[in-house]
Each structure stands twice: as structure tokens, then as C-alpha cells.
Design an enzyme around this catalytic site. Structure first.
Site, PDB file in Angstrom:
ATOM      1  N   ASP A 186       0.828  -1.204   0.000  1.00 18.83           N
ATOM      2  CA  ASP A 186       0.000   0.000   0.000  1.00 18.83           C
ATOM      3  C   ASP A 186       0.870   1.265   0.000  1.00 18.83           C
ATOM      4  O   ASP A 186       1.983   1.268   0.506  1.00 18.83           O
ATOM      5  CB  ASP A 186      -0.887  -0.029   1.249  1.00 18.83           C
ATOM      6  N   GLU A 196       1.506  -0.129  -4.814  1.00 22.14           N
ATOM      7  CA  GLU A 196       0.463   0.808  -5.236  1.00 22.14           C
ATOM      8  C   GLU A 196       1.025   2.226  -5.280  1.00 22.14           C
ATOM      9  O   GLU A 196       1.448   2.763  -4.264  1.00 22.14           O
ATOM     10  CB  GLU A 196      -0.714   0.769  -4.262  1.00 22.14           C
TER      11      GLU A 196
END
Length: 475
Positions: free
Chosen positions: A213, A237
Site C-alpha cells: 500500500d 500501489e
């Protein structure tokens, strides 16, 4: 059939890097088709199918729930799942991105043994498990740092400030995202603890890969160490459409990133009817920016963006976008609920509970089933993505012997193109695998005549006879 040959040496190196774990590397992951699910929204282990009263809070999905419904996932052909972060979270943070205790498995999802049981059950069915991980921030506790284990001191965090200018990379790295306390990875304790945590977690539970993330919110040099510590395939990400910005994190850093530049392009092309040339343009940019475009995560829906069907509500174009996702270069990632036609908008509306509608006869479920089966049987990941035609409303490409033709026009009439740049021979018979009996012949002057109706996609492969030989017109 073209066969994929794994490097014995690379497998040996991977095994040494992570003794005791599956340790699947980047090249192995390219053959996988990933089903992204939110642990809290997939299935309740008590079998209850009642709607959730508040999708902004916990709804009841568990590790045992995932284990109980693995055949639902396998039935579509998926051979990998991406699950939510596992540390205990603060308050109602059902999504997993607000870690409170890094050393305690989220009790809402189950316990350590339940997680181990689910992972083993998945792997026994040939389904690899990817863990979502966070190393940028902790729970939404403002400055009550003592609540967090083990990062319980103010010195473990950057000074409190909020990200206001997203074009200021210093601010992105040092300030808070949504007021989530921002960990200081330059602090020796923080850095070593995060690295040890991911190494121990992957080994302890035997995860096959990780999705990371908020990658741009941490300096890139940390991610190289984090990737090495994890010892498995990593996909990060970076939520931006700029190819150069996103690719930066794969330069001597992570194995791959989510292909957000392509995501925004596909959204423009299919939802807003932009020109198909945008696909060509982003691919051309990515070829020079990424060392390995085939490892990028390709998707059209996820938990951070409104679902495709909430924007266009066009089922034909949704199916076409799914077709492109599954056959384009990169590792396809399909968001849970796509197979049921979910159409939720912004978070949390795009995080619907699945248990209210797990229909294996849904046309989208069977559509995905057929596409994934074809992707596997043709081993498309072993062949390059070669553009065969591009104009404003029509795009075609091949992966080996497979020809994929798509249009973004779901209101106008038939699209007809005669494709002259292709790998087939005059007279050869090609059959659309998405509609039985829809076959064409390459013309004598060596053109492939393709006809698409409103929003339609077609996937052609050469027809063969009982002996496995290609069929031609004269036969």
C-alpha cells in the site's frame, strides 16, 4: 502449444532467499490470475447471508469464510487471491489499513491458526495467497502514539503535517495521508522492525506474494530493502496516472506496481469513450519506462476507485474491459463482485458484501470462467502483446495465436475492420471463443475480417481438426 520453461536456477535462488516459504518469484506470478477480495466482505463463517447494516463498519467476513468459499473462486479459474492486511486495526477499520497492533492478527477476521488453515487450504487447491501490507502509516490515533504496538513513541513518526500539495514529493513522503500518523523509516527502530515484520509474517504464514500500500509515501530506498526482506513477489500501489512517476518505484526497487496509468486510460476509453489511441500511447510510454511490463498489475476495478459499472452502467463495455484486462500484457487482477455485476460508487459503496449474491450461474461469473480458462490454455503470458490495429473506436492485439478485438462503442452500429497485420495464413479458419459458431476465414489477400456489434469484444483462436491440425477454407 508454446510451453513455459521455468529456470531451475532462479527457483533455487528464490528457495534460498526464503526457506520454508512458497517464495514464488515475479516470473512465476505472471501465469497467475488474481482475485482481489476484502476479507471482511467476502463470506461469513456462520453462513449468514443477511445484508450488512452499515458498510462503513465491520460486516463479518473472516478467514474461515474465505476458506469455506474457495471453490467459488476456483470455479472461475482464479489461481491467486489478494486479501486484506492482517494486523489488528483501530475501531471500525474493517479494511485493514489502520494497524494498531502489528503483532496481533485482526480478531474480527479470526486468529493465527485460522489464517494458516485458510492459506494452506487455498494452496492445496492451487490458489496462491497475496497479502496486502502497509509500511507507511498506522491507525488513525492522531498523536496518541502509546496506543500502537510496537510504534508507541512520538520519535517513531514524522512531525505532524498534512499532505496538501500532492505534487510536492517531500510533502507526500513526510506528511500524513488522511491524518494517519506517518512512520519515519529513517528511524533505525522503525526501519528494522518493519523489515523484520514482513520477513517474519511471510515466513510464518507462508504467503506467496505481497501487495504494498501507499508506496510513494515512503522513500524508494526503503522499498528495495523491504522487497528483499519479504523474499516473495511484490506489487506496489502508486496511485497516479503518470508513467514516469509510477515506474520510478520499480527501478532498483519493487518487482512491479499496479498499472494505474493503464487503469486511468481504460477508464477514459471505455467509460468516457476517449480514443483507443490512448491505449497505444500509454503502452508506448510503458515499454521504455518499465523494465518488465508483463509483471504490472492490470485492473479496471478495486477498493479505492468507483466500480466500472457505477460510471457507465454498460454491461457490454464492462465485459469488453474485463476481456482486455485478462488478455493484455501484465498480471490480471479482478476485484471481487465483478462476477456479480456490482456497481458501487465511491468508498465505501464499492466495498459491498458478496454473500448476498454469490451466484455461480451469473452470466458474468461464467463469462470470466471462460476467459480465464482460455487465458490458461493458450498460456498468453508467455507471448508479447502485439498491437494489430488501432483507431479511435477499435483496437486489436495478439498474444501468440490469440487475437483479441475490442470496441468502445456501445451505442453505434457494427464495427468492421479488415486486419492485414496478423500471424495467420490466407484461408485459415479463426473462431471466436466468446460465441459458439462465430468463425471467420482469413481472406485470399491475407486480411482478417472482424465485425463487432455494440460494445462487443471477440477472442479468436485458430480452428483445428481432430488431429490438431489447423483448418483452412478448402477443407
Amino acid at each position: 502449444m508454446h510451453s513455459k520453461i521455468l529456470s531451475t536456477a532462479s527457483l533455487l535462488v528464490a528457495a534460498l532467499l526464503l526457506s520454508g516459504s512458497a517464495a514464488h518469484n515475479k516470473d512465476e506470478w505472471k501465469s497467475r490470475t488474481i482475485y482481489q477480495l476484502l476479507t471482511d466482505r467476502f463470506w461469513r463463517d456462520d453462513g449468514s447471508t443477511q445484508p450488512c447494516s452499515d458498510i462503513g463498519k465491520y460486516c463479518g467476513g473472516t478467514f474461515k469464510g474465505i476458506q469455506d468459499k474457495l471453490d467459488y473462486i476456483k470455479g472461475m479459474g482464479f489461481d491467486a487471491i489478494w486479501i486484506s492486511p492482517i494486523p489488528e486495526n483501530f475501531g471500525n477499520d474493517y479494511h485493514g489499513y489502520g494497524a494498531l497492533d502489528w503483532y496481533k492478527v485482526n480478531p474480527h477476521f479470526g486468529d493465527e491458526q485460522g489464517l494458516k488453515d485458510m492459506i494452506k487450504a487455498a494452496q492445496d487447491k492451487g490458489i496462491w495467497v497475496m497479502l496486502d501490507v502497509v509500511a507507511n502509516h498506522v491507525a488513525w490515533i492522531d498523536e496518541a502514539y502509546q496506543m500502537v504496538n510496537p510504534f508507541n513513541k512520538k520519535e517513531y513518526y514524522h512531525a505532524k503535517c498534512q499532505i496538501n500539495n500532492w505534487d510536492d514529493q517531500n510533502e507526500v513522503e513526510y506528511c500524513r495521508l488522511a491524518n494517519l500518523p506517518d512512520l519515519d523509516q529513517d528511524n533505525a527502530f522503525v526501519r528494522s522492525t518493519l523489515l523484520q515484520w514482513v520477513k517474519d509474517t511471510v515466513q510464518k504464514f507462508n504467503f506467496d506474494g505481497i501487495r504494498i500500500d501507499t508506496v510513494p509515501h515512503v522513500k524508494k530506498d526503503f522499498w528495495k530493502e523491504y522487497a528483499q526482506a519479504a523474499g516473495v513477489f511484490q506489487i506496489g500501489e502508486a496511485l497516479k496516472g503518470d508513467v514516469g512517476y509510477v515506474s520510478y518505484y520499480t527501478h532498483d526497487g519493487l518487482d512491479a506496481t499496479m498499472n494505474y496509468p493503464l487503469y486511468f486510460t481504460l477508464r477514459n476509453v471505455f467509460n468516457y469513450k476517449h480514443s483507443m489511441y490512448e491505449i497505444r500511447n500509454v503502452f508506448n510510454q510503458e515499454k521504455s519506462a518499465f523494465a518488465d511490463v508483463d509483471a504490472l498489475g492490470v485492473f479496471i476495478d478495486n477498493h479505492d476507485n468507483p466500480r466500472f459499472l457505477s460510471m457507465s452502467n454498460s454491461l457490454p463495455l464492462f465485459k469488453t474491459a474485463l476481456t482486455f484486462t485478462l488478455f493484455s500484457q501484465g498480471i490480471p487482477i479482478i476485484y471481487y463482485g465483478s462476477e456479480q455485476g456490482f456497481n458501487g460508487g465511491n468508498d465505501p459503496a464499492n466495498r459491498e458484501p458478496l454473500w448476498t449474491s454469490m451466484n455461480t450461474q451469473n452470466p458474468l461469473y461464467t463469462f470470466l470462467q471462460g476467459l480465464i480458462s482460455l487465458r490458461k490454455s493458450q498460456e498468453v503470458w508467455t507471448f508479447p502483446h502485439i498491437e494489430r490495429w488501432c483507431d479511435d473506436t477499435f483496437y486489436a492485439f495478439t498474444r501468440g495465436n490469440v487475437l483479441i478485438a475490442i470496441t468502445n462503442q456501445d451505442q453505434s452500429g457494427q464495427q468492421h475492420r479488415d486486419i492485414s497485420y496478423h500471424p495467420y495464413k490466407p484461408g485459415q479458419k479463426l473462431c471466436n471463443q466468446l460465441f459458439e459458431g462465430d468463425c471467420i476465414f482469413v481472406t485470399p489477400d491475407n486480411k482478417v475480417p472482424v465485425y463487432l456489434l455494440k460494445g462487443e469484444s471477440k477472442v479468436f483462436i485458430p480452428a483445428t481438426n481432430a488431429e490438431g491440425e489447423y483448418v483452412f477454407a478448402q477443407e
